[in-house]
Design an enzyme around this catalytic site. Structure first.
Site, PDB file in Angstrom:
ATOM      1  N   ASP A  93       0.841  -1.202   0.000  1.00 16.20           N
ATOM      2  CA  ASP A  93       0.000   0.000   0.000  1.00 16.20           C
ATOM      3  C   ASP A  93       0.876   1.251   0.000  1.00 16.20           C
ATOM      4  OD1 ASP A  93      -2.098   1.733   0.073  1.00 16.20           O
ATOM      5  OD2 ASP A  93      -2.631   1.360   2.168  1.00 16.20           O
ATOM      6  N   GLY A  94       1.287   1.643  -1.212  1.00 13.70           N
ATOM      7  CA  GLY A  94       2.136   2.818  -1.348  1.00 13.70           C
ATOM      8  C   GLY A  94       1.463   3.935  -2.124  1.00 13.70           C
ATOM      9  N   LYS A  95       0.298   3.641  -2.730  1.00 16.68           N
ATOM     10  CA  LYS A  95      -0.459   4.649  -3.486  1.00 16.68           C
ATOM     11  C   LYS A  95       0.456   5.403  -4.441  1.00 16.68           C
ATOM     12  CE  LYS A  95      -4.034   4.992   0.075  1.00 16.68           C
ATOM     13  NZ  LYS A  95      -3.533   3.995   1.055  1.00 16.68           N
ATOM     14  N   ARG A  96       1.266   4.658  -5.199  1.00 18.32           N
ATOM     15  CA  ARG A  96       2.227   5.269  -6.097  1.00 18.32           C
ATOM     16  C   ARG A  96       1.553   5.767  -7.374  1.00 18.32           C
ATOM     17  NH1 ARG A  96       4.896   5.008  -1.599  1.00 18.32           N
ATOM     18  NH2 ARG A  96       6.827   3.845  -1.590  1.00 18.32           N
TER      19      ARG A  96
END
Lengths: 299, 299
Positions: A93-96
């Site tokens: 979950d890095g929302k890149r």
């Protein structure tokens, strides 16, 4: 989901200042970051061991590891290995999100690998990664392509669980619909070529559980997407309102909870591990029962 | 900007398979990631040394370091230290965005510090960090607060340089204007309480140099924001079209270039370092001359 009879995702977002009591393990020597990294890893392993049976995946909040820099990334890798050993899928979950060449580099870090003159550097080996779609379709495509190459998937932020999501995501467009609905259409379009045997696509969506009124419309727009549903527990969402997520099948909705599991003992007392296990099992039972009535059978 | 007479930001996005020829330094032992991390660090140091005089800052593309995992983060830290030693500001280009509690954790990683039972873990120590605003104002505020605490700043993605930016960022809103203009208004609002002596705010904006037509409108909406201007060179933008960025002062526009500097020798021949220095100096002169005519005096 079928094997484990669970749609629960254990969210892992460790705060080094609020970990479960440490085990008897020998303290690690080293810098504060190294010691904190080791303590975070101990905590994450204990949390996974306590709840794995009730869960289908872990969701690793990358910010919580990155604030410990290199030792944090080492801990992150070790947590991935531990989750896998417990039979859990891994969501990075890095929302890149970035221009195509950089999106490809993030994909190498999370699901792929990087070729170097010194040999191949394998990435984190996640099964799914969260992606921010603001910069447009050409910035999502490299994530989808990289995920597809290795049998992984992508979860695009469509309508998030925080109050501020109303600012941009809910903004109404000139031609009708909101920004999040435009994103949903892109998710559906990108996912059509990635529908697998279970009838679900490898391009999923993050749809907050805090605004259940949006779920039905989201399902209408994205018939084949797996929904990652954050916002249960600490953020106020309730599992009981997630029915539409499960329309395409029981794996159509993955319910993620972080603080409400890890901190269950604070409200209910008892040992952290036992309280976490009980809360994860309670969520599992609730979601499983709920999806029984609405979900299409597995194919 | 005034001290160095430069508005040029050296973009650093190392590909371990395409580094400058290695120095005579003893090869590092270790895993492929460790060896690649050391080689990337050598490359970045050489690139900084070659171009520092013509630049005011470095912009570190975090994806390129993260794909080397823990050794990549170690290299990233060392590159920050090297850039500082050369008198350059540091922009952490991670385009982060998340719910408030996670946005705060990213801020700890990039500009702040993390308290642990083992002591304080200092973050990367960047001067500016790029932030993705999709999730709304409450997800930008923790970055702004953390930056303000330490005299750093934030650069919010407003209108990016990639072709796909048209998909969401340019979508027209019901009440008039585009999504990116709505973001611009938020940038302006958040930045009003952070205007410093030079007349510029600590909340800046990323505005792509590939669509110069947007620049005038962006400046109208964000009178005090520093614009980070990517898209020069490899992406097709031209310095000569960036005039409106400099309206509030010469530091109102920071021109970032990555591949066109690091790979200048590929087009023009010669040593990589000399070619990079020449290209950075060419950009510096062009931007400085351009901003001479349009910029308000420093105060």
């Amino acid at each position: 989901v079928a094997e484990r009879e669970s749609q629960i995702v254990l969210g892992i977002d460790p705060d080094p200042a609020a970990l479960w009591p440490r085990s008897a393990r020998e303290p690690v020597q080293g810098s504060p970051a190294e010691q904190a990294g080791a303590a975070v890893l101990d905590h994450c392993r204990a949390l996974i061991d306590a709840t794995a049976e009730a869960c289908v995946a872990v969701k690793l909040q990358m910010a919580c590891f990155e604030r410990l820099k290199a030792p944090g990334w080492s801990a992150l890798e070790a947590v991935v290995a531990h989750a896998r050993a417990q039979g859990l899928l891994v969501i990075a979950d890095g929302k890149r999100g970035d221009i195509p060449v950089s999106a490809a580099a993030y994909s190498q870090a999370l699901v792929g690998a990087t070729e170097t003159p010194f040999g191949t550097v394998r990435g984190l080996g996640a099964d799914l990664m969260t992606v921010n779609p603001l910069m447009g379709r050409d910035t999502i495509e490299p994530f989808v392509a990289a995920a597809r190459d290795v049998g992984a998937g992508v979860l695009v932020l469509v309508r998030t669980s925080n109050p501020g999501a109303a600012d941009i995501e809910d903004a109404k467009l000139e031609g009708g619909g909101a920004v999040w609905e435009l994103v949903a259409q892109t998710v559906d379009a990108l996912g059509r070529s990635g529908v697998g045997e279970a009838g679900l696509s490898d391009v999923g969506a993050v749809v907050g559980a805090t605004v259940p009124g949006h779920l039905e419309r989201a399902r209408e727009l994205m018939g084949r997407a797996t929904f990652l549903l954050p916002g249960i527990g600490a953020q106020g969402g309730r599992v009981e309102e997630l029915g539409p997520a499960f329309a395409p099948g029981r794996a159509g909705g993955l319910v993620t909870a972080s603080r409400s599991i890890a901190n269950a003992h604070q409200g209910k007392g008892g040992e952290p591990a036992a309280a976490a296990r009980a809360e994860a099992e309670r969520l599992r039972e609730t979601a499983w029962a709920l999806s029984d009535g609405v979900a299409a059978p597995f194919r």
